[in-house]
Design a protein around this motif. Sequence first.
Motif, PDB file in Angstrom:
ATOM      1  N   PHE A 158      47.290  45.636 -20.066  1.00 48.67           N
ATOM      2  CA  PHE A 158      48.591  45.557 -18.803  1.00 48.67           C
ATOM      3  C   PHE A 158      49.812  44.906 -19.152  1.00 48.67           C
ATOM      4  O   PHE A 158      50.334  44.135 -18.798  1.00 48.67           O
ATOM      5  N   ALA A 159      50.341  45.736 -20.250  1.00 49.97           N
ATOM      6  CA  ALA A 159      51.377  44.857 -21.266  1.00 49.97           C
ATOM      7  C   ALA A 159      52.725  45.136 -20.714  1.00 49.97           C
ATOM      8  O   ALA A 159      53.542  44.684 -20.929  1.00 49.97           O
ATOM      9  N   GLY A 160      52.893  46.115 -19.666  1.00 46.20           N
ATOM     10  CA  GLY A 160      54.200  46.390 -18.944  1.00 46.20           C
ATOM     11  C   GLY A 160      55.111  46.869 -20.053  1.00 46.20           C
ATOM     12  O   GLY A 160      54.981  47.670 -20.708  1.00 46.20           O
ATOM     13  N   GLU A 218      48.655  50.052 -21.188  1.00 43.76           N
ATOM     14  CA  GLU A 218      49.286  49.918 -19.866  1.00 43.76           C
ATOM     15  C   GLU A 218      49.169  51.363 -19.282  1.00 43.76           C
ATOM     16  O   GLU A 218      49.207  52.294 -20.155  1.00 43.76           O
ATOM     17  N   SER A 219      49.140  51.497 -18.149  1.00 43.56           N
ATOM     18  CA  SER A 219      49.178  52.804 -17.407  1.00 43.56           C
ATOM     19  C   SER A 219      50.290  53.373 -17.025  1.00 43.56           C
ATOM     20  O   SER A 219      50.491  54.512 -16.727  1.00 43.56           O
ATOM     21  N   GLU A 220      51.447  52.642 -17.069  1.00 40.84           N
ATOM     22  CA  GLU A 220      52.799  53.095 -16.634  1.00 40.84           C
ATOM     23  C   GLU A 220      53.294  53.529 -17.944  1.00 40.84           C
ATOM     24  O   GLU A 220      54.037  52.750 -18.812  1.00 40.84           O
ATOM     25  N   GLY A 221      53.710  55.079 -17.992  1.00 37.52           N
ATOM     26  CA  GLY A 221      54.214  55.534 -19.197  1.00 37.52           C
ATOM     27  C   GLY A 221      55.610  55.134 -19.315  1.00 37.52           C
ATOM     28  O   GLY A 221      56.075  54.808 -20.509  1.00 37.52           O
ATOM     29  N   PRO A 222      56.603  55.063 -18.476  1.00 38.26           N
ATOM     30  CA  PRO A 222      58.089  54.351 -18.685  1.00 38.26           C
ATOM     31  C   PRO A 222      58.145  53.120 -19.268  1.00 38.26           C
ATOM     32  O   PRO A 222      58.871  52.796 -19.948  1.00 38.26           O
ATOM     33  N   ALA A 223      57.072  52.239 -18.772  1.00 41.01           N
ATOM     34  CA  ALA A 223      57.354  50.839 -19.105  1.00 41.01           C
ATOM     35  C   ALA A 223      56.822  50.751 -20.603  1.00 41.01           C
ATOM     36  O   ALA A 223      57.417  50.178 -21.423  1.00 41.01           O
ATOM     37  N   LEU A 224      55.732  51.698 -21.044  1.00 38.47           N
ATOM     38  CA  LEU A 224      55.059  51.703 -22.433  1.00 38.47           C
ATOM     39  C   LEU A 224      56.509  52.386 -23.271  1.00 38.47           C
ATOM     40  O   LEU A 224      56.516  51.792 -24.421  1.00 38.47           O
ATOM     41  N   ASP A 229      49.251  52.179 -26.224  1.00 33.60           N
ATOM     42  CA  ASP A 229      48.003  53.061 -25.890  1.00 33.60           C
ATOM     43  C   ASP A 229      48.098  53.278 -24.226  1.00 33.60           C
ATOM     44  O   ASP A 229      47.981  52.171 -23.471  1.00 33.60           O
ATOM     45  N   ARG A 230      48.519  54.396 -23.816  1.00 37.85           N
ATOM     46  CA  ARG A 230      48.481  54.535 -22.419  1.00 37.85           C
ATOM     47  C   ARG A 230      47.127  54.780 -21.797  1.00 37.85           C
ATOM     48  O   ARG A 230      46.600  55.729 -22.127  1.00 37.85           O
ATOM     49  N   ARG A 231      46.850  53.836 -21.013  1.00 37.80           N
ATOM     50  CA  ARG A 231      45.307  54.246 -20.030  1.00 37.80           C
ATOM     51  C   ARG A 231      45.376  53.374 -19.110  1.00 37.80           C
ATOM     52  O   ARG A 231      45.739  52.162 -18.954  1.00 37.80           O
ATOM     53  N   ASP A 232      44.612  53.831 -18.084  1.00 35.25           N
ATOM     54  CA  ASP A 232      44.178  53.045 -16.842  1.00 35.25           C
ATOM     55  C   ASP A 232      42.963  52.273 -17.245  1.00 35.25           C
ATOM     56  O   ASP A 232      41.892  52.564 -17.278  1.00 35.25           O
ATOM     57  N   LEU A 233      43.309  50.954 -17.371  1.00 38.70           N
ATOM     58  CA  LEU A 233      42.419  49.947 -17.512  1.00 38.70           C
ATOM     59  C   LEU A 233      41.422  49.642 -16.520  1.00 38.70           C
ATOM     60  O   LEU A 233      40.528  48.967 -16.890  1.00 38.70           O
ATOM     61  N   ARG A 292      40.034  52.195 -14.928  1.00 36.74           N
ATOM     62  CA  ARG A 292      39.085  53.375 -14.983  1.00 36.74           C
ATOM     63  C   ARG A 292      38.564  53.205 -16.385  1.00 36.74           C
ATOM     64  O   ARG A 292      37.420  53.748 -16.664  1.00 36.74           O
ATOM     65  N   ARG A 293      39.293  52.985 -17.331  1.00 36.76           N
ATOM     66  CA  ARG A 293      38.912  53.126 -18.697  1.00 36.76           C
ATOM     67  C   ARG A 293      39.464  51.836 -19.475  1.00 36.76           C
ATOM     68  O   ARG A 293      40.466  51.910 -20.113  1.00 36.76           O
ATOM     69  N   PRO A 294      38.772  50.738 -19.199  1.00 38.33           N
ATOM     70  CA  PRO A 294      39.278  49.540 -20.012  1.00 38.33           C
ATOM     71  C   PRO A 294      38.815  49.560 -21.518  1.00 38.33           C
ATOM     72  O   PRO A 294      37.903  50.425 -21.679  1.00 38.33           O
ATOM     73  N   LEU A 295      39.567  48.956 -22.287  1.00 33.83           N
ATOM     74  CA  LEU A 295      39.082  48.763 -23.795  1.00 33.83           C
ATOM     75  C   LEU A 295      37.736  48.471 -23.660  1.00 33.83           C
ATOM     76  O   LEU A 295      37.342  47.148 -23.451  1.00 33.83           O
ATOM     77  N   MET A 296      36.811  48.898 -24.553  1.00 37.12           N
ATOM     78  CA  MET A 296      35.413  48.901 -24.578  1.00 37.12           C
ATOM     79  C   MET A 296      35.275  47.664 -25.533  1.00 37.12           C
ATOM     80  O   MET A 296      36.282  47.447 -26.560  1.00 37.12           O
ATOM     81  N   ALA A 297      34.133  46.872 -25.842  1.00 37.45           N
ATOM     82  CA  ALA A 297      33.698  45.944 -26.627  1.00 37.45           C
ATOM     83  C   ALA A 297      33.893  46.529 -27.968  1.00 37.45           C
ATOM     84  O   ALA A 297      34.326  45.778 -28.810  1.00 37.45           O
ATOM     85  N   ALA A 298      33.476  47.606 -28.276  1.00 35.16           N
ATOM     86  CA  ALA A 298      33.682  48.305 -29.645  1.00 35.16           C
ATOM     87  C   ALA A 298      34.823  48.378 -29.957  1.00 35.16           C
ATOM     88  O   ALA A 298      35.410  48.413 -31.408  1.00 35.16           O
ATOM     89  N   ASP A 299      35.718  48.952 -28.932  1.00 38.41           N
ATOM     90  CA  ASP A 299      37.413  49.036 -29.271  1.00 38.41           C
ATOM     91  C   ASP A 299      37.836  47.830 -29.852  1.00 38.41           C
ATOM     92  O   ASP A 299      39.108  47.918 -30.599  1.00 38.41           O
TER      93      ASP A 299
END
Length: 417
Positions: free
Chosen positions: A280-282, A300-306, A325-329, A331-338
Amino acid sequence: MSGETLTIDRLGTHGDGIAETEKGPVYVPFTLPRETATVAREGETGTLIALTQAAPERAEPPCPHFGPDGEGGACGGCNLQHLETDAYRVWKREQVVRPLAMNGIETEIAPLYPCEPGARRRMVLTARRTENGMLVGFNQAGSHNIVPIIGCLVGDPRIVKHLASVRRIARAVCATRKPFRLTVFASETGLDIAAEGAGRVSTRQRQMAIETALSMKVLARLTVDGETLVEARQPIVRFGGISVVPPPGAFLQASAAAEDRMADLVLGHLAGAKRIADLFAGCGAFALRLAREAAVITAESEGPALAALDAAARHATGLKPVEIDRRDLFRRPLMAADLKYTEAVVFDPPRAGAEAQAHQLAASKVCRVAAVSCNPATLARDLAILVEGGFAIDAVHPIDQFLWSPHVEAVALLTRR
Protein backbone atom coordinates in the motif's frame (compact mmCIF):
# COMPACT_ATOMS: atom_id res chain seq x y z
CA MET A 1 -36.78 24.15 23.36
CA SER A 2 -37.66 21.68 26.13
CA GLY A 3 -35.63 18.58 26.84
CA GLU A 4 -34.60 16.03 29.41
CA THR A 5 -31.72 16.15 31.86
CA LEU A 6 -29.00 13.56 31.29
CA THR A 7 -25.71 12.76 32.99
CA ILE A 8 -22.85 11.98 30.63
CA ASP A 9 -21.01 8.79 31.56
CA ARG A 10 -18.19 8.53 29.03
CA LEU A 11 -16.81 9.64 25.67
CA GLY A 12 -17.52 7.46 22.65
CA THR A 13 -15.07 6.58 19.89
CA HIS A 14 -16.37 9.48 17.75
CA GLY A 15 -15.93 12.01 20.56
CA ASP A 16 -19.60 12.22 21.53
CA GLY A 17 -20.60 12.17 25.17
CA ILE A 18 -22.62 9.04 26.00
CA ALA A 19 -25.38 8.99 28.59
CA GLU A 20 -26.59 5.56 29.70
CA THR A 21 -30.36 5.58 30.22
CA GLU A 22 -33.04 2.98 30.86
CA LYS A 23 -33.90 3.15 27.16
CA GLY A 24 -30.30 2.67 26.06
CA PRO A 25 -27.36 4.94 25.33
CA VAL A 26 -27.82 8.50 24.10
CA TYR A 27 -25.02 10.12 22.09
CA VAL A 28 -24.66 13.84 22.79
CA PRO A 29 -22.02 15.79 20.81
CA PHE A 30 -20.06 18.54 22.60
CA THR A 31 -20.49 17.02 26.07
CA LEU A 32 -17.99 15.38 28.43
CA PRO A 33 -18.07 12.71 31.14
CA ARG A 34 -19.44 13.85 34.53
CA GLU A 35 -21.42 16.64 32.92
CA THR A 36 -25.12 17.18 33.41
CA ALA A 37 -26.93 18.51 30.37
CA THR A 38 -30.37 19.41 29.11
CA VAL A 39 -30.77 17.45 25.90
CA ALA A 40 -33.35 17.22 23.13
CA ARG A 41 -33.49 13.50 22.44
CA GLU A 42 -34.43 11.70 19.26
CA GLY A 43 -33.80 7.97 19.58
CA GLU A 44 -30.11 7.46 20.37
CA THR A 45 -29.15 10.99 19.31
CA GLY A 46 -29.19 13.93 21.66
CA THR A 47 -28.84 17.63 20.87
CA LEU A 48 -27.26 19.74 23.58
CA ILE A 49 -29.56 22.54 24.74
CA ALA A 50 -27.72 23.67 27.86
CA LEU A 51 -25.11 22.51 30.34
CA THR A 52 -26.22 22.51 33.96
CA GLN A 53 -22.94 21.13 35.31
CA ALA A 54 -19.61 21.30 33.42
CA ALA A 55 -16.73 18.86 33.82
CA PRO A 56 -13.40 20.11 35.22
CA GLU A 57 -11.78 19.06 31.92
CA ARG A 58 -13.99 21.37 29.88
CA ALA A 59 -12.04 23.98 27.89
CA GLU A 60 -13.11 27.06 25.98
CA PRO A 61 -13.14 26.11 22.26
CA PRO A 62 -10.66 28.34 20.41
CA CYS A 63 -12.51 28.27 17.07
CA PRO A 64 -15.68 30.35 16.46
CA HIS A 65 -17.05 27.63 14.14
CA PHE A 66 -16.97 24.91 16.82
CA GLY A 67 -19.92 23.65 18.84
CA PRO A 68 -23.72 23.69 18.60
CA ASP A 69 -23.70 27.50 18.52
CA GLY A 70 -20.75 27.73 16.14
CA GLU A 71 -20.60 30.52 13.61
CA GLY A 72 -22.36 29.30 10.45
CA GLY A 73 -23.42 26.07 12.17
CA ALA A 74 -21.58 23.35 14.06
CA CYS A 75 -18.54 22.67 11.89
CA GLY A 76 -17.91 18.94 11.59
CA GLY A 77 -14.17 19.36 11.09
CA CYS A 78 -13.39 19.09 14.83
CA ASN A 79 -15.06 17.09 17.59
CA LEU A 80 -13.13 17.80 20.76
CA GLN A 81 -12.04 21.41 21.08
CA HIS A 82 -14.01 21.56 24.33
CA LEU A 83 -11.73 18.99 26.02
CA GLU A 84 -8.63 20.17 27.92
CA THR A 85 -5.35 19.24 26.20
CA ASP A 86 -3.99 16.65 28.64
CA ALA A 87 -7.36 14.89 28.90
CA TYR A 88 -7.72 15.00 25.12
CA ARG A 89 -4.35 13.30 24.63
CA VAL A 90 -5.17 10.61 27.19
CA TRP A 91 -8.49 9.94 25.43
CA LYS A 92 -6.90 9.80 21.98
CA ARG A 93 -4.22 7.34 23.12
CA GLU A 94 -7.03 5.20 24.54
CA GLN A 95 -8.47 4.92 21.02
CA VAL A 96 -5.44 2.71 20.27
CA VAL A 97 -5.18 1.00 23.67
CA ARG A 98 -8.79 -0.20 23.79
CA PRO A 99 -9.01 -2.16 20.48
CA LEU A 100 -5.71 -3.88 21.21
CA ALA A 101 -6.92 -4.98 24.64
CA MET A 102 -10.21 -6.21 23.14
CA ASN A 103 -8.18 -8.42 20.81
CA GLY A 104 -6.12 -9.83 23.66
CA ILE A 105 -2.96 -7.96 22.67
CA GLU A 106 -0.68 -6.99 25.53
CA THR A 107 2.26 -4.82 24.55
CA GLU A 108 4.03 -1.56 25.28
CA ILE A 109 2.07 1.43 24.00
CA ALA A 110 4.03 4.64 23.78
CA PRO A 111 2.73 8.09 24.76
CA LEU A 112 0.75 9.89 22.08
CA TYR A 113 2.84 11.87 19.61
CA PRO A 114 0.93 15.18 19.62
CA CYS A 115 -0.34 17.32 16.77
CA GLU A 116 0.03 21.07 16.89
CA PRO A 117 -2.43 23.63 15.45
CA GLY A 118 -1.79 24.67 11.86
CA ALA A 119 -0.22 21.33 10.92
CA ARG A 120 -2.72 20.05 8.34
CA ARG A 121 -1.13 20.58 4.95
CA ARG A 122 -3.87 18.65 3.11
CA MET A 123 -7.48 19.78 3.53
CA VAL A 124 -10.54 18.29 1.85
CA LEU A 125 -13.26 20.95 1.59
CA THR A 126 -16.83 20.78 0.36
CA ALA A 127 -18.15 23.45 -2.03
CA ARG A 128 -21.63 24.23 -3.33
CA ARG A 129 -23.21 27.06 -5.28
CA THR A 130 -26.25 28.62 -3.60
CA GLU A 131 -28.50 31.58 -4.29
CA ASN A 132 -26.41 33.54 -1.79
CA GLY A 133 -23.09 32.68 -3.35
CA MET A 134 -20.44 29.95 -3.20
CA LEU A 135 -20.09 28.03 0.04
CA VAL A 136 -16.72 26.46 0.80
CA GLY A 137 -16.07 24.76 4.11
CA PHE A 138 -16.70 21.59 6.09
CA ASN A 139 -19.95 19.68 6.49
CA GLN A 140 -21.94 20.55 9.57
CA ALA A 141 -21.73 17.88 12.27
CA GLY A 142 -24.29 15.18 11.53
CA SER A 143 -25.59 16.70 8.30
CA HIS A 144 -24.77 17.57 4.70
CA ASN A 145 -25.05 21.31 5.35
CA ILE A 146 -21.85 23.20 4.60
CA VAL A 147 -20.40 25.47 7.26
CA PRO A 148 -18.52 28.20 5.36
CA ILE A 149 -15.19 28.89 7.01
CA ILE A 150 -13.07 32.00 6.84
CA GLY A 151 -10.34 30.56 9.03
CA CYS A 152 -9.26 27.20 10.44
CA LEU A 153 -6.98 26.54 13.40
CA VAL A 154 -5.94 23.06 12.26
CA GLY A 155 -5.16 24.05 8.66
CA ASP A 156 -1.71 24.94 7.41
CA PRO A 157 -1.47 28.76 7.27
CA ARG A 158 -0.34 28.45 3.63
CA ILE A 159 -3.87 27.20 2.88
CA VAL A 160 -5.89 29.16 5.41
CA LYS A 161 -4.61 32.59 4.37
CA HIS A 162 -5.76 31.89 0.80
CA LEU A 163 -9.25 30.50 1.51
CA ALA A 164 -10.85 33.49 -0.24
CA SER A 165 -8.88 32.61 -3.39
CA VAL A 166 -9.87 28.96 -3.05
CA ARG A 167 -13.50 30.13 -2.93
CA ARG A 168 -12.99 32.10 -6.17
CA ILE A 169 -11.53 28.99 -7.80
CA ALA A 170 -14.57 26.99 -6.68
CA ARG A 171 -16.91 29.59 -8.15
CA ALA A 172 -15.03 29.57 -11.45
CA VAL A 173 -15.06 25.76 -11.95
CA CYS A 174 -18.54 25.06 -10.57
CA ALA A 175 -21.00 23.75 -13.17
CA THR A 176 -23.42 21.99 -10.81
CA ARG A 177 -25.86 22.75 -8.03
CA LYS A 178 -24.65 19.65 -6.18
CA PRO A 179 -21.89 19.73 -3.55
CA PHE A 180 -18.42 18.91 -4.87
CA ARG A 181 -15.02 18.33 -3.35
CA LEU A 182 -11.93 20.50 -3.27
CA THR A 183 -8.68 18.91 -2.13
CA VAL A 184 -6.11 21.58 -1.29
CA PHE A 185 -2.53 20.54 -0.60
CA ALA A 186 0.21 22.92 0.52
CA SER A 187 3.11 21.62 -1.56
CA GLU A 188 6.71 22.84 -1.40
CA THR A 189 6.08 25.00 -4.46
CA GLY A 190 2.55 26.28 -3.84
CA LEU A 191 -1.05 25.18 -3.49
CA ASP A 192 -2.19 22.12 -5.43
CA ILE A 193 -5.98 22.34 -5.85
CA ALA A 194 -8.02 19.44 -7.20
CA ALA A 195 -11.77 19.83 -7.83
CA GLU A 196 -13.84 16.65 -8.14
CA GLY A 197 -17.52 16.45 -9.12
CA ALA A 198 -17.83 20.12 -10.13
CA GLY A 199 -19.69 19.25 -13.35
CA ARG A 200 -18.77 19.73 -16.99
CA VAL A 201 -16.82 22.96 -17.28
CA SER A 202 -17.78 25.12 -20.28
CA THR A 203 -15.21 26.87 -22.46
CA ARG A 204 -16.06 30.19 -20.83
CA GLN A 205 -15.79 28.73 -17.34
CA ARG A 206 -12.52 27.10 -18.25
CA GLN A 207 -11.11 30.47 -19.28
CA MET A 208 -12.42 32.10 -16.10
CA ALA A 209 -10.90 29.35 -13.99
CA ILE A 210 -7.54 29.71 -15.73
CA GLU A 211 -7.54 33.50 -15.30
CA THR A 212 -8.53 33.17 -11.65
CA ALA A 213 -5.88 30.53 -11.03
CA LEU A 214 -3.15 32.54 -12.73
CA SER A 215 -4.03 35.53 -10.54
CA MET A 216 -3.17 33.38 -7.50
CA LYS A 217 0.58 33.77 -7.23
CA VAL A 218 0.61 31.00 -4.63
CA LEU A 219 -1.02 28.40 -6.92
CA ALA A 220 1.11 25.58 -8.29
CA ARG A 221 -1.56 23.48 -10.05
CA LEU A 222 -5.32 23.42 -10.64
CA THR A 223 -7.07 20.28 -11.85
CA VAL A 224 -10.74 19.52 -12.45
CA ASP A 225 -11.70 15.84 -12.37
CA GLY A 226 -8.11 14.92 -13.16
CA GLU A 227 -7.65 17.37 -16.04
CA THR A 228 -4.95 19.97 -15.49
CA LEU A 229 -6.21 23.49 -16.26
CA VAL A 230 -3.21 25.36 -14.89
CA GLU A 231 0.24 24.26 -13.84
CA ALA A 232 2.24 27.34 -13.02
CA ARG A 233 4.87 24.98 -11.60
CA GLN A 234 4.91 21.35 -10.56
CA PRO A 235 3.61 20.75 -7.04
CA ILE A 236 6.38 19.09 -5.06
CA VAL A 237 6.36 17.02 -1.89
CA ARG A 238 9.60 15.69 -0.45
CA PHE A 239 10.01 12.28 1.16
CA GLY A 240 13.29 12.24 2.99
CA GLY A 241 14.63 14.92 0.66
CA ILE A 242 13.47 13.15 -2.52
CA SER A 243 11.14 15.25 -4.70
CA VAL A 244 7.83 13.74 -5.80
CA VAL A 245 5.14 15.25 -8.03
CA PRO A 246 1.93 13.70 -6.66
CA PRO A 247 -1.07 13.09 -8.94
CA PRO A 248 -4.08 15.42 -8.50
CA GLY A 249 -5.95 14.79 -5.27
CA ALA A 250 -3.45 12.12 -4.19
CA PHE A 251 -3.53 10.61 -0.74
CA LEU A 252 -0.75 12.21 1.30
CA GLN A 253 -0.28 12.25 5.04
CA ALA A 254 -2.12 15.27 6.44
CA SER A 255 0.77 16.44 8.62
CA ALA A 256 4.42 16.59 7.60
CA ALA A 257 5.51 16.25 11.24
CA ALA A 258 3.38 13.13 11.73
CA GLU A 259 4.72 11.64 8.49
CA ASP A 260 8.30 12.29 9.61
CA ARG A 261 7.61 10.63 12.97
CA MET A 262 6.08 7.57 11.30
CA ALA A 263 8.98 7.35 8.85
CA ASP A 264 11.56 7.58 11.66
CA LEU A 265 9.88 4.68 13.47
CA VAL A 266 9.63 2.56 10.31
CA LEU A 267 13.21 3.22 9.18
CA GLY A 268 14.60 2.61 12.65
CA HIS A 269 12.81 -0.74 12.98
CA LEU A 270 13.71 -2.01 9.51
CA ALA A 271 17.32 -0.74 9.54
CA GLY A 272 19.86 -3.24 8.22
CA ALA A 273 17.43 -5.16 5.99
CA LYS A 274 18.72 -5.57 2.45
CA ARG A 275 15.34 -6.17 0.77
CA ILE A 276 12.13 -4.54 2.00
CA ALA A 277 8.52 -4.60 0.74
CA ASP A 278 6.41 -1.45 1.05
CA LEU A 279 2.78 -2.53 0.69
CA PHE A 280 0.00 0.00 0.00
CA ALA A 281 2.95 2.22 -0.93
CA GLY A 282 1.06 5.25 -2.27
CA CYS A 283 3.43 7.87 -3.69
CA GLY A 284 6.40 6.47 -1.78
CA ALA A 285 6.50 8.20 1.61
CA PHE A 286 8.24 5.16 3.10
CA ALA A 287 9.66 3.46 0.00
CA LEU A 288 11.79 6.36 -1.16
CA ARG A 289 13.25 6.88 2.29
CA LEU A 290 13.95 3.16 2.66
CA ALA A 291 15.57 2.94 -0.78
CA ARG A 292 18.57 4.92 0.42
CA GLU A 293 19.72 1.80 2.28
CA ALA A 294 17.81 -1.18 0.85
CA ALA A 295 16.27 -2.56 -2.31
CA VAL A 296 12.53 -1.95 -2.12
CA ILE A 297 9.57 -3.64 -3.81
CA THR A 298 6.46 -1.45 -3.77
CA ALA A 299 2.89 -2.64 -4.22
CA GLU A 300 -0.08 -0.31 -4.69
CA SER A 301 -3.39 -0.39 -6.62
CA GLU A 302 -3.46 3.29 -7.65
CA GLY A 303 -1.62 3.65 -10.96
CA PRO A 304 -1.05 7.44 -10.82
CA ALA A 305 0.46 7.18 -7.33
CA LEU A 306 2.81 4.40 -8.44
CA ALA A 307 3.77 6.40 -11.54
CA ALA A 308 4.71 9.35 -9.32
CA LEU A 309 6.76 7.07 -7.07
CA ASP A 310 8.50 5.47 -10.07
CA ALA A 311 9.36 8.83 -11.65
CA ALA A 312 10.78 10.11 -8.37
CA ALA A 313 12.91 7.01 -7.89
CA ARG A 314 14.26 7.24 -11.43
CA HIS A 315 15.26 10.89 -11.07
CA ALA A 316 16.77 10.56 -7.58
CA THR A 317 20.43 9.74 -7.07
CA GLY A 318 21.97 7.31 -4.62
CA LEU A 319 18.97 4.98 -4.30
CA LYS A 320 18.95 1.19 -4.25
CA PRO A 321 16.64 -0.50 -6.80
CA VAL A 322 12.92 0.31 -6.42
CA GLU A 323 10.59 -2.27 -7.99
CA ILE A 324 7.02 -1.29 -8.91
CA ASP A 325 4.10 -3.72 -8.67
CA ARG A 326 0.59 -2.48 -9.37
CA ARG A 327 -1.86 -4.79 -7.64
CA ASP A 328 -4.96 -4.80 -5.48
CA LEU A 329 -3.60 -6.13 -2.20
CA PHE A 330 -7.10 -6.77 -0.87
CA ARG A 331 -7.87 -9.25 -3.65
CA ARG A 332 -4.35 -10.26 -4.61
CA PRO A 333 -1.96 -9.92 -1.67
CA LEU A 334 1.71 -10.73 -2.01
CA MET A 335 1.87 -14.41 -1.18
CA ALA A 336 4.27 -15.93 1.32
CA ALA A 337 6.25 -17.41 -1.60
CA ASP A 338 6.51 -13.94 -3.19
CA LEU A 339 8.19 -12.74 0.01
CA LYS A 340 10.78 -15.54 0.07
CA TYR A 341 13.76 -13.19 -0.25
CA THR A 342 12.20 -10.26 1.63
CA GLU A 343 13.58 -9.59 5.09
CA ALA A 344 11.24 -6.84 6.21
CA VAL A 345 7.86 -5.31 5.34
CA VAL A 346 6.04 -2.06 5.99
CA PHE A 347 2.33 -1.79 5.22
CA ASP A 348 0.03 1.25 5.45
CA PRO A 349 -3.44 0.25 4.21
CA PRO A 350 -6.70 2.21 4.02
CA ARG A 351 -9.14 2.00 6.93
CA ALA A 352 -10.23 -1.52 5.93
CA GLY A 353 -6.84 -2.79 7.02
CA ALA A 354 -4.69 -5.55 5.54
CA GLU A 355 -6.32 -8.79 6.67
CA ALA A 356 -5.53 -10.88 3.59
CA GLN A 357 -1.97 -9.56 3.47
CA ALA A 358 -1.47 -10.16 7.20
CA HIS A 359 -2.29 -13.85 6.74
CA GLN A 360 0.39 -14.11 4.04
CA LEU A 361 2.94 -12.26 6.18
CA ALA A 362 2.18 -14.63 9.04
CA ALA A 363 2.87 -17.59 6.75
CA SER A 364 6.08 -16.07 5.34
CA LYS A 365 9.67 -16.01 6.60
CA VAL A 366 9.70 -12.21 6.91
CA CYS A 367 11.54 -11.28 10.11
CA ARG A 368 10.40 -7.71 10.79
CA VAL A 369 7.16 -5.83 10.10
CA ALA A 370 6.16 -2.20 10.60
CA ALA A 371 2.36 -1.90 10.53
CA VAL A 372 1.02 1.62 9.97
CA SER A 373 -2.70 2.25 10.34
CA CYS A 374 -5.32 4.98 10.52
CA ASN A 375 -7.88 2.58 12.04
CA PRO A 376 -7.03 1.05 15.45
CA ALA A 377 -9.81 -1.55 15.13
CA THR A 378 -8.51 -3.11 11.90
CA LEU A 379 -4.92 -2.69 13.09
CA ALA A 380 -5.73 -4.75 16.20
CA ARG A 381 -7.28 -7.46 14.03
CA ASP A 382 -4.24 -7.56 11.73
CA LEU A 383 -1.79 -7.59 14.63
CA ALA A 384 -3.63 -10.55 16.18
CA ILE A 385 -3.11 -12.46 12.91
CA LEU A 386 0.61 -11.66 12.90
CA VAL A 387 1.02 -12.63 16.56
CA GLU A 388 -0.74 -15.91 15.90
CA GLY A 389 1.70 -16.42 13.00
CA GLY A 390 4.77 -16.10 15.22
CA PHE A 391 5.46 -12.36 15.55
CA ALA A 392 5.98 -10.48 18.79
CA ILE A 393 4.94 -6.84 19.07
CA ASP A 394 7.85 -4.72 20.25
CA ALA A 395 5.88 -1.49 20.64
CA VAL A 396 2.90 0.49 19.37
CA HIS A 397 3.18 4.24 18.82
CA PRO A 398 -0.05 6.34 18.65
CA ILE A 399 0.36 9.44 16.49
CA ASP A 400 -2.06 12.37 16.31
CA GLN A 401 -2.18 14.14 12.97
CA PHE A 402 -5.86 15.14 13.00
CA LEU A 403 -6.05 17.56 15.89
CA TRP A 404 -9.33 17.67 17.88
CA SER A 405 -10.79 14.77 15.88
CA PRO A 406 -11.35 11.12 16.85
CA HIS A 407 -8.94 9.92 14.15
CA VAL A 408 -5.57 8.58 15.24
CA GLU A 409 -2.65 6.92 13.45
CA ALA A 410 -0.56 4.13 14.94
CA VAL A 411 2.70 2.45 14.06
CA ALA A 412 3.20 -1.10 15.41
CA LEU A 413 6.67 -2.65 15.27
CA LEU A 414 6.91 -6.46 15.18
CA THR A 415 9.74 -9.01 15.16
CA ARG A 416 9.39 -12.72 14.45
CA ARG A 417 10.00 -14.80 17.55
